[in-house]
Design a protein around this motif. Structure first.
Motif: not given
Length: 72
Positions: A36-44, A47
């Motif tokens: 989840l941390r990786e996914k959130e980092r990639d999304a940030w 953006r």
């Protein structure tokens, strides 16, 4: 709070985990946190890609404020 979840695991992996006393719930939780941390980092990053690229170009052109102060 925790909730029960049904998961399917390859039999050989399950047996190895049991032999090594690996707590499956804890292992799954830790790995999910990482994913989840990786996914959130990639999304940030996605953006903010335009702003990051603009900042990097500005630094390439003008440097950073501390360029004259560094000794390395």
């Amino acid at each position: 709070p925790k909730r029960p979840a049904n998961v399917s695991v390859r039999a050989d992996l399950l047996e190895q985990a049991r032999r090594h006393d690996i707590n499956l719930s804890r292992a799954l939780e830790h790995r999910l946190v990482e994913l989840l941390r990786e996914k959130e980092r990639d999304a940030w990053l996605a953006r903010n890609r335009t702003a990051i690229e603009a900042y990097n170009k500005r630094v390439e052109r003008n440097g950073v404020f501390s360029d004259g102060m560094r000794t390395f």
